[in-house]
Design a protein around this motif. Structure first.
Motif, mmCIF file in Angstrom:
data_model
loop_
_atom_site.group_PDB
_atom_site.id
_atom_site.type_symbol
_atom_site.label_atom_id
_atom_site.label_comp_id
_atom_site.label_asym_id
_atom_site.label_seq_id
_atom_site.Cartn_x
_atom_site.Cartn_y
_atom_site.Cartn_z
ATOM 1 N N GLU A 97 0.836 -1.208 0.000
ATOM 2 C CA GLU A 97 0.000 0.000 0.000
ATOM 3 C C GLU A 97 0.867 1.253 0.000
ATOM 4 O OE1 GLU A 97 -2.748 0.101 3.287
ATOM 5 O OE2 GLU A 97 -3.594 -1.841 2.702
ATOM 6 N N VAL A 98 1.868 1.239 0.853
ATOM 7 C CA VAL A 98 2.740 2.406 0.969
ATOM 8 C C VAL A 98 3.460 2.665 -0.345
ATOM 9 C CG1 VAL A 98 4.911 3.154 1.990
ATOM 10 C CG2 VAL A 98 3.066 2.356 3.461
ATOM 11 N N MET A 99 3.975 1.620 -0.952
ATOM 12 C CA MET A 99 4.718 1.792 -2.200
ATOM 13 C C MET A 99 3.794 2.268 -3.327
ATOM 14 S SD MET A 99 7.776 1.493 -1.523
ATOM 15 C CE MET A 99 8.372 1.224 0.143
ATOM 16 N N ALA A 100 2.584 1.762 -3.326
ATOM 17 C CA ALA A 100 1.621 2.211 -4.332
ATOM 18 C C ALA A 100 1.355 3.705 -4.142
ATOM 19 C CB ALA A 100 0.341 1.402 -4.231
ATOM 20 N N ASP A 101 1.200 4.120 -2.894
ATOM 21 C CA ASP A 101 0.959 5.528 -2.617
ATOM 22 C C ASP A 101 2.143 6.399 -3.022
ATOM 23 O OD1 ASP A 101 -1.491 4.880 -1.683
ATOM 24 O OD2 ASP A 101 -1.039 5.144 0.443
ATOM 25 N N LEU A 102 3.330 5.815 -2.982
ATOM 26 C CA LEU A 102 4.533 6.562 -3.371
ATOM 27 C C LEU A 102 4.723 6.566 -4.881
ATOM 28 C CD1 LEU A 102 7.173 5.421 -0.719
ATOM 29 C CD2 LEU A 102 6.169 7.698 -0.962
ATOM 30 N N GLY A 103 3.836 5.897 -5.595
ATOM 31 C CA GLY A 103 3.958 5.873 -7.043
ATOM 32 C C GLY A 103 5.057 4.948 -7.534
ATOM 33 N N VAL A 104 5.399 3.964 -6.711
ATOM 34 C CA VAL A 104 6.425 2.997 -7.103
ATOM 35 C C VAL A 104 5.749 1.873 -7.882
ATOM 36 C CG1 VAL A 104 8.048 1.263 -6.225
ATOM 37 C CG2 VAL A 104 7.927 3.525 -5.155
ATOM 38 N N LEU A 105 6.243 1.624 -9.079
ATOM 39 C CA LEU A 105 5.672 0.544 -9.900
ATOM 40 C C LEU A 105 5.953 -0.804 -9.249
ATOM 41 C CD1 LEU A 105 6.890 1.732 -13.422
ATOM 42 C CD2 LEU A 105 4.550 1.875 -12.529
ATOM 43 N N SER A 106 4.995 -1.688 -9.345
ATOM 44 C CA SER A 106 5.228 -3.043 -8.832
ATOM 45 C C SER A 106 6.293 -3.706 -9.691
ATOM 46 C CB SER A 106 3.952 -3.880 -8.923
ATOM 47 O OG SER A 106 2.958 -3.297 -8.134
ATOM 48 N N PRO A 107 7.205 -4.417 -9.039
ATOM 49 C CA PRO A 107 8.195 -5.141 -9.834
ATOM 50 C C PRO A 107 7.489 -6.173 -10.719
ATOM 51 C CG PRO A 107 8.544 -5.463 -7.472
ATOM 52 C CD PRO A 107 7.359 -4.602 -7.610
ATOM 53 N N HIS A 108 8.162 -6.594 -11.783
ATOM 54 C CA HIS A 108 7.553 -7.600 -12.655
ATOM 55 C C HIS A 108 7.454 -8.937 -11.948
ATOM 56 C CE1 HIS A 108 9.458 -4.600 -15.383
ATOM 57 N NE2 HIS A 108 8.239 -4.637 -15.878
ATOM 58 N N ASP A 109 8.409 -9.184 -11.087
ATOM 59 C CA ASP A 109 8.351 -10.398 -10.268
ATOM 60 C C ASP A 109 8.645 -10.017 -8.840
ATOM 61 O OD1 ASP A 109 7.970 -12.979 -11.738
ATOM 62 O OD2 ASP A 109 9.509 -12.060 -13.009
ATOM 63 N N ARG A 110 7.894 -10.616 -7.941
ATOM 64 C CA ARG A 110 8.172 -10.331 -6.538
ATOM 65 C C ARG A 110 8.152 -11.632 -5.750
ATOM 66 N NH1 ARG A 110 4.893 -6.747 -2.624
ATOM 67 N NH2 ARG A 110 3.606 -8.535 -3.040
ATOM 68 N N PRO A 111 9.245 -12.357 -5.827
ATOM 69 C CA PRO A 111 9.301 -13.659 -5.168
ATOM 70 C C PRO A 111 9.309 -13.533 -3.652
ATOM 71 C CG PRO A 111 11.467 -13.022 -5.959
ATOM 72 C CD PRO A 111 10.509 -12.003 -6.492
ATOM 73 N N HIS A 112 8.621 -14.460 -3.016
ATOM 74 C CA HIS A 112 8.687 -14.561 -1.561
ATOM 75 C C HIS A 112 9.697 -15.642 -1.211
ATOM 76 C CE1 HIS A 112 5.067 -12.280 -1.999
ATOM 77 N NE2 HIS A 112 4.892 -12.199 -0.692
ATOM 78 N N ALA A 113 10.527 -15.364 -0.267
ATOM 79 C CA ALA A 113 11.589 -16.311 0.098
ATOM 80 C C ALA A 113 11.011 -17.695 0.398
ATOM 81 C CB ALA A 113 12.363 -15.787 1.301
ATOM 82 N N THR A 114 9.896 -17.731 1.078
ATOM 83 C CA THR A 114 9.354 -19.036 1.480
ATOM 84 C C THR A 114 8.878 -19.857 0.286
ATOM 85 O OG1 THR A 114 7.208 -17.988 1.862
ATOM 86 C CG2 THR A 114 8.633 -18.284 3.778
ATOM 87 N N GLU A 115 8.704 -19.200 -0.857
ATOM 88 C CA GLU A 115 8.276 -19.934 -2.052
ATOM 89 C C GLU A 115 9.473 -20.435 -2.857
ATOM 90 O OE1 GLU A 115 5.988 -16.959 -3.984
ATOM 91 O OE2 GLU A 115 4.352 -17.054 -2.511
ATOM 92 N N TYR A 116 10.662 -20.101 -2.406
ATOM 93 C CA TYR A 116 11.865 -20.472 -3.157
ATOM 94 C C TYR A 116 12.796 -21.378 -2.363
ATOM 95 C CZ TYR A 116 11.229 -17.984 -7.478
ATOM 96 O OH TYR A 116 10.774 -17.624 -8.707
ATOM 97 N N VAL A 117 12.261 -21.991 -1.331
ATOM 98 C CA VAL A 117 13.114 -22.822 -0.485
ATOM 99 C C VAL A 117 13.705 -23.984 -1.288
ATOM 100 C CG1 VAL A 117 13.189 -24.292 1.554
ATOM 101 C CG2 VAL A 117 11.867 -22.169 1.596
#
Length: 458
Positions: A97-117
């Motif tokens: 939410e904060v990053m959206a409010d700052l006008g920061v584009l979402s990265p194309h990929d946003r991996p979560h560490a727990t999904e890459y174990v």
RNA sequence: GCGUCGGUGCCCGAGCGGCCCAAGGGAAGGGACUGCAAAUCCCUACAGUCGCGGGUUCAAAUCCCGCCCGGCGCUCCA
């Protein structure tokens, strides 16, 4: 295009592995608390880099991870009698939410560490098999001194690192060498764990980013970024893991400087941080004003953010917005493709030299001033000047020239502005001024121009 | 201590050996425009010099050496 590469220690030519495409990995946050201004600087820095590259016609693959398992998250879960996934989920949402409010584009990929174990375990397996790492009851460790080039990113040899760290390193009988660090941490009671060939446990911090960046962007990806406080140990160790596994890691390293408060780094550990949310709540203009602040300071220079700095930036921002307002009022044709080529050349030159945003902004301000002059004199070049200023500002993410949000009371305001115009025409300035003052009290500013009055919300 | 980045006007802050008697932003003073404002534009004062001292060069804010001061890092950190 040139940039300051932390590894090289100087400004170098930036040559992506594939022409016209750039792969960018920026270390994301560990989600257990409020994002502060330091996170904002990091995110906006790479957002600006990405936007500029994309504006230049380059295809960017931007990856930023979420570290959703580590000591801080575990501790927070304990404190709140919650679970790690719940803590991570909550703070990830806050971060988004904060990053959206700052006008920061979402990265194309946003991996979560727990999904890459799984990928992490694979990478560690390679390291164990080739003798770069060793396992014991407490976990798996990287044999740091076996890695060629270790410490190159911080410009230190292993011996120098060991010497400097002497007083700080805890004696740990599980390690062959004090410099070695954990790739895998054996399970402790009450902690979340994953299965591995070395028993249940969880990944070390550094292996997460190594596995995710290589996994998504592949060997020899172009750019790795992050705050300069991550150069050691985090980035140094990520790189060591990849090299030890025989992989080619990031070719260029970009590190942004810190946000300071009272001359010291803003950080969670010093507990001197301003959360982004607090800043955004102080003034609706602050999201864009913060970007102005960051753009007017080079990304490698430390920066103090305080109320005065923010106030100055808001005034600066208002100047840009006022030009757009005046241009629109003068009948700006936004569909025109006319641009000021010289300004664009200057802008590019500034940005192509290690992302010289302060200089790039100077070209924007020059365009704003010239556009204002052209608007005042009804000159034909008002259109290219205004549109170029807007395009360049927007290439840096300043969100200039966006349509104002319609309000419920727009009709009412329009009527009052019309009443005031009528009063003015009748030379009843008392009534006209009263209407203007009333509107101002409601946060509506009315300005008179040669083409009639315009109004806007402050 | 070691590594690294930095020290530029009232404040913030660019400056990539000659185009620097140092960009840009903000604040200040004066003026134009306006019924008055606001917005905008113009002018002025701002750094007689770029932390200090040496050096290299025809030429240094910019390169080199030393010193002083500050940030960051030296296994939580953006």
């Amino acid at each position: 295009m040139k940039l300051f590469d932390t590894l090289a220690g100087e400004i170098v030519d930036f040559v992506p592995r594939k022409a016209g495409e750039v792969s960018l990995y920026a270390c994301g946050p560990t989600v257990y608390s409020h994002p502060h201004l330091g996170h904002a600087r990091q995110s906006i820095t790479y957002d600006v880099i990405r936007r500029y590259l994309e504006w230049s016609g380059i295809r960017v693959h931007h990856v930023a991870n979420i570290t959703d398992i580590d000591d801080n998250i575990i501790n927070r879960a304990k404190d709140e009698d919650s679970t790690e996934p719940e803590v991570a989920k909550y703070w990830t949402e806050v971060y988004d939410e904060v990053m959206a409010d700052l006008g920061v584009l979402s990265p194309h990929d946003r991996p979560h560490a727990t999904e890459y174990v799984e990928e992490m375990v694979e990478l560690i397996s390679v390291l164990v098999e080739n003798g770069s790492a060793y396992a014991n009851d407490s976990g798996v460790y990287l044999r740091v001194r076996s890695v060629p080039d270790y410490g190159a990113l911080v410009h230190r040899t292993p011996d120098e690192l060991a010497e400097g760290a002497g007083a700080r390193i805890e004696v740990d009988d599980n390690k062959e060498d004090p410099l070695d660090f954990a790739l895998w941490k054996a399970a402790k009671p009450g902690e979340p764990t994953w299965e591995s060939p070395w028993g249940a446990g969880r990944p070390g911090w550094h292996i997460e980013c190594a596995a995710m960046s290589l996994g998504i962007l592949g060997d020899g990806f172009d750019l790795h970024g992050g705050g300069n406080d991550l150069v050691f140990p985090h980035h140094t160790n990520e790189r060591a893991e990849a090299i030890a596994a025989g992989r080619e890691f990031a070719k260029y390293w970009v590190h942004n400087a810190m946000v300071n408060i009272g001359g010291e780094k803003m950080s969670k550990s010093l507990n001197n941080f301003t959360t982004v949310r607090e800043l955004l709540d102080e003034d609706p203009l602050n999201a864009r004003a913060l970007r102005i602040v960051l753009l007017q300071t080079h990304y490698r220079k430390n920066l103090e953010v305080n109320t005065k700095v923010m106030a100055v930036a808001r005034e600066t921002l208002k100047g840009i917005d006022a030009m757009v307002r005046r241009a629109d009022n003068a009948g700006l044709d936004r569909t025109s493709t006319a641009r000021d080529a010289d300004a664009i050349t200057k802008f590019r030159a500034a940005m192509d030299h290690d992302f010289g945003t302060p200089e790039a902004m100077a070209t924007v301000f020059d365009l704003v001033r010239r556009a204002n002059i052209a608007i005042d004199s009804n000159a034909a070049d008002a259109t290219p000047l205004a549109l170029t200023a807007m395009e360049l500002a927007n290439a840096l993410g300043l969100a200039v020239g966006q349509a104002a949000e319609a309000g419920d009371d727009d009709v009412d305001i329009e009527a009052l502005v019309a009443d005031r115009a009528a009063a003015k025409a009748a030379r009843d300035f008392e009534t006209a001024d009263q209407i203007r003052a009333d509107l101002q009290a409601r946060g509506i500013t009315v300005e008179d121009t040669a083409d009639g009055s315009i109004w806007y919300r402050a």
